[in-house]
Write an enzyme that holds these catalytic residues in place. Structure first.
Site, PDB file in Angstrom:
ATOM      1  N   LYS A  53       0.861  -1.177   0.000  1.00 54.78           N
ATOM      2  CA  LYS A  53       0.000   0.000   0.000  1.00 54.78           C
ATOM      3  C   LYS A  53       0.894   1.223   0.000  1.00 54.78           C
ATOM      4  O   LYS A  53       1.656   1.455   0.932  1.00 54.78           O
ATOM      5  CB  LYS A  53      -0.909  -0.002   1.220  1.00 54.78           C
ATOM      6  CG  LYS A  53      -1.784   1.241   1.295  1.00 54.78           C
ATOM      7  CD  LYS A  53      -2.786   1.166   2.420  1.00 54.78           C
ATOM      8  CE  LYS A  53      -3.593   2.452   2.483  1.00 54.78           C
ATOM      9  NZ  LYS A  53      -4.535   2.442   3.606  1.00 54.78           N
ATOM     10  N   LYS A  92      -2.016  -1.551  -3.937  1.00 55.85           N
ATOM     11  CA  LYS A  92      -2.914  -0.396  -3.894  1.00 55.85           C
ATOM     12  C   LYS A  92      -2.108   0.883  -3.999  1.00 55.85           C
ATOM     13  O   LYS A  92      -1.127   1.018  -3.269  1.00 55.85           O
ATOM     14  CB  LYS A  92      -3.659  -0.452  -2.568  1.00 55.85           C
ATOM     15  CG  LYS A  92      -4.531   0.734  -2.276  1.00 55.85           C
ATOM     16  CD  LYS A  92      -5.159   0.571  -0.931  1.00 55.85           C
ATOM     17  CE  LYS A  92      -5.934   1.829  -0.644  1.00 55.85           C
ATOM     18  NZ  LYS A  92      -6.351   1.923   0.727  1.00 55.85           N
TER      19      LYS A  92
END
Ligand code: PBG
Length: 329
Positions: free
Chosen positions: A199, A252
């Site tokens: 992330k 992400k």
């Protein structure tokens, strides 16, 4: 011209829609998609999110309708995020595990009504924290090890409520193993973990933070989310998450990180999920509203690209819209 030979004509394989679709290497089906939804406390409440046209914060009754429609369209996975009132936020995010909180209550109610739906939670302090950070803050620092027991309390409350998959999005070190242990010790060995493995500290999360009013109150998230310059580091994160017991690895955002998706899909044997985040959604919506891009073309193109890079599962705010499009074609 007459003696010019073209040894192979690739265009022959593109000459009809039937041939093109027969040889298409990558498919996106509604079953590959996870629809993220924003949950509000209360009844019959809908608050549109201006930076995410078409998306709204919904109370449970309205969210149930959304889920019912999605299930009919073949989308059966949902990532649920709570929009928590500021008055319930504090530095230790205690509302996240408070008995009968509206988020856990909603998980139970949804699973009761739609047992076939797969629910993915968000495990991070930020929706409940008065500091707006994913970890516990002291003297301007986001503390790692002190955060882990708080995440575990939240995770156990969600497991108690019947969550199928935990989604730790906080990026604290060691949290996957910590949560796995907490689950197993408390009889929740069937609850899965979809780790937000890679992330990145990204500018693409802006509209999401509007949706939850969860922007950090100071600083940024760069001491825990990854530097967008790095891909080897994603491989390391993936290995650690695997060792710690993750069931799915997530990358992400998605579209600006296709190389990361590709790398992890080649280096890991776990299924890869990719999150097409709020800013990716907002960009497409904004350009489409201006008439500069055709949404119905761009959306399948981005989703196919993400699957082509190696993602099995895609979290996307376009999930329902794509499924509707798919059911018409
Ligand atoms: C927070 C969280 C964020 C998103 C999912 N979980 C935002 C952040 O890290 O600040 C972003 C999702 C999106 O932008 O669609 N734990």
């Amino acid at each position: 011209m007459s003696d010019f030979q073209i040894p192979h004509r690739q265009r022959r394989n593109r000459k009809s829609a039937a041939i093109r679709s027969a040889i298409a290497e990558t498919l996106v089906l509604p079953r590959h998609l996870v629809f993220p939804l924003f949950l509000l406390d209360g009844v019959n409440k809908r608050e549109d999110i201006s930076s995410m046209p078409g998306m709204a914060r919904l109370s449970l009754d309205l969210l149930m309708r959304e889920i019912e429609q999605c299930l009919k369209l073949g989308v059966s996975m949902f990532a649920i995020f709570p929009a928590v009132d500021d008055s319930l936020k504090n530095p230790v995010a205690s509302y996240s595990y408070a008995k009968g909180n509206f988020y856990c209550n909603a998980i139970s109610e949804i699973k009761k009504r739609f047992p076939e739906a797969v629910l993915i939670s968000d495990v991070a302090l930020d929706p409940y924290s008065s500091d707006g950070h994913d970890g516990f803050v002291q003297n301007g620092k986001i503390l790692n090890d002190e955060t882990l027991p708080m995440l575990a309390k939240m995770a156990l409350a969600q497991a108690e409520a019947g969550i199928d998959i935990l989604g730790p999005s906080d990026m604290m070190d060691g949290r996957v193993g910590y949560l796995r242990d907490a689950l197993d010790e408390n009889g929740f060995s069937d609850v899965s973990i979809m780790s937000y493995t890679a992330k990145y500290a990204s500018g693409f999360y802006g509209p999401f933070r509007d949706a939850l009013a969860s922007a950090p109150k100071f600083g940024d998230k760069k001491t825990y989310q990854m530097d967008f310059a790095n891909v080897k580091e994603a491989r390391l994160e993936a290995r650690l998450d695997e060792d710690e017991g993750a069931d799915f690895l997530m990358v992400k955002p998605a579209l600006a990180y296709l190389d990361v998706i590709k790398t992890l899909s080649e280096s890991s044997n776990l299924p890869i999920a990719a999150y097409q985040v709020s800013g990716e959604y907002a960009m497409i919506k904004a350009a489409a509203e201006k008439g500069w891009l055709v949404e119905e073309k761009i959306v399948p193109e981005t989703l196919v690209a993400i699957r082509r890079a190696g993602a099995s599962i895609i979290l996307t705010y376009f999930a329902k819209q794509f499924a509707e499009l798919y059911s018409r074609n």
